[in-house]
Design a protein around this motif. Sequence first.
Motif, PDB file in Angstrom:
ATOM      1  N   LEU A 170      31.483  50.106  15.859  1.00  0.00           N
ATOM      2  CA  LEU A 170      31.508  48.916  16.712  1.00  0.00           C
ATOM      3  C   LEU A 170      30.333  48.920  17.692  1.00  0.00           C
ATOM      4  CD1 LEU A 170      35.322  48.577  17.538  1.00  0.00           C
ATOM      5  CD2 LEU A 170      33.947  47.109  16.046  1.00  0.00           C
ATOM      6  N   ALA A 171      30.046  50.083  18.280  1.00  0.00           N
ATOM      7  CA  ALA A 171      28.936  50.181  19.222  1.00  0.00           C
ATOM      8  C   ALA A 171      27.602  49.889  18.550  1.00  0.00           C
ATOM      9  CB  ALA A 171      28.914  51.576  19.856  1.00  0.00           C
ATOM     10  N   ALA A 172      27.429  50.390  17.320  1.00  0.00           N
ATOM     11  CA  ALA A 172      26.194  50.124  16.583  1.00  0.00           C
ATOM     12  C   ALA A 172      26.055  48.637  16.275  1.00  0.00           C
ATOM     13  CB  ALA A 172      26.173  50.935  15.287  1.00  0.00           C
ATOM     14  N   TRP A 173      27.167  47.991  16.001  1.00  0.00           N
ATOM     15  CA  TRP A 173      27.141  46.575  15.642  1.00  0.00           C
ATOM     16  C   TRP A 173      26.790  45.687  16.833  1.00  0.00           C
ATOM     17  CZ3 TRP A 173      26.819  44.224  11.185  1.00  0.00           C
ATOM     18  CH2 TRP A 173      27.060  42.851  11.115  1.00  0.00           C
ATOM     19  N   VAL A 174      27.335  46.010  18.018  1.00  0.00           N
ATOM     20  CA  VAL A 174      27.096  45.157  19.195  1.00  0.00           C
ATOM     21  C   VAL A 174      25.837  45.559  19.957  1.00  0.00           C
ATOM     22  CG1 VAL A 174      29.577  44.770  19.431  1.00  0.00           C
ATOM     23  CG2 VAL A 174      28.472  46.557  20.804  1.00  0.00           C
ATOM     24  N   ALA A 175      25.156  46.643  19.506  1.00  0.00           N
ATOM     25  CA  ALA A 175      23.995  47.139  20.246  1.00  0.00           C
ATOM     26  C   ALA A 175      22.837  46.150  20.262  1.00  0.00           C
ATOM     27  CB  ALA A 175      23.523  48.469  19.663  1.00  0.00           C
ATOM     28  N   SER A 176      22.847  45.186  19.343  1.00  0.00           N
ATOM     29  CA  SER A 176      21.774  44.191  19.350  1.00  0.00           C
ATOM     30  C   SER A 176      21.873  43.269  20.559  1.00  0.00           C
ATOM     31  CB  SER A 176      21.818  43.360  18.060  1.00  0.00           C
ATOM     32  OG  SER A 176      23.076  42.724  17.918  1.00  0.00           O
ATOM     33  N   GLU A 177      23.045  43.232  21.217  1.00  0.00           N
ATOM     34  CA  GLU A 177      23.226  42.404  22.398  1.00  0.00           C
ATOM     35  C   GLU A 177      23.548  43.217  23.649  1.00  0.00           C
ATOM     36  OE1 GLU A 177      26.200  39.525  21.525  1.00  0.00           O
ATOM     37  OE2 GLU A 177      25.038  38.551  19.935  1.00  0.00           O
TER      38      GLU A 177
END
Length: 265
Positions: A170-177
């Motif tokens: 989840l952290a890797a997925w939202v790291a773009s924002e």
Amino acid sequence: MRAHDPDHATAARLPSMPRRVRFGAPQAREKYLIGALLVLALAALLAPALPVAAWHIPHFVDGRAWLGVPNTGDVLSNLAFLAMGVWGIERLRARYDAPVGASWFFVGLILTCLGSGFYHLDPDVPQRLVADRLGMAVAFAGFLGIAASERISVRAGEAVLVLMMIAGLLAAWVASENLTPWVVVQFGGVAVAVGLALTQPRPGALGVPLGGVIFFYVLAKLFELGDVTVFEATGHIVSGHTLKHLAAAMAAWPVISTLRNRRVD
């Protein structure tokens, strides 16, 4: 006899999530681990968001191409992750006593090879960084599962493996924002690993040298920070980021070495 049991051999080859949840009053070490994980969860959820624009995106100094492969050093050095991942999975064959998370640790290394190689082919495309981080998240969850099962209990390793797998992905997925959860997972997870490394192994543990894994991780971070410095010091032979990949891949060696030394007959 158990070493030749086909059921055990099959189970050793496949990454496995927790086999059975064992309930009961938490031990003292488990209570400390629960507390540490709660602190990390609160930090990830409540700490101010860290926008991507505020994070220093390093310029990779070695952009040379070879045989049509752009950024050759940073791309091909990821093959070290593939080699260590495949080697580790081979060590797990016909074993039933490997630490919790070992299979996922090695699978994560293979995924890191694919994701990081894909990213470094064109690092100017920020969306590619998600693929890089997803593989790292799987490998990191596997390592923390190993650490917890070696130093605390098997059920602690199983719980940490699942929780860190979910949190890391989840952290890797939202790291773009928002980079805050990824920073917490990465550096907070390392802090937990250091604490576990300073704890005596539990009875019956294989004795994986967690300090060796952490050493190579820290070395990889230093190479990453010294990308340009290393490139200049070596006369443009190799960059720090290329060496970062090699050092990070070597973090699997302490785990592989333990599996070799404790091979089941």
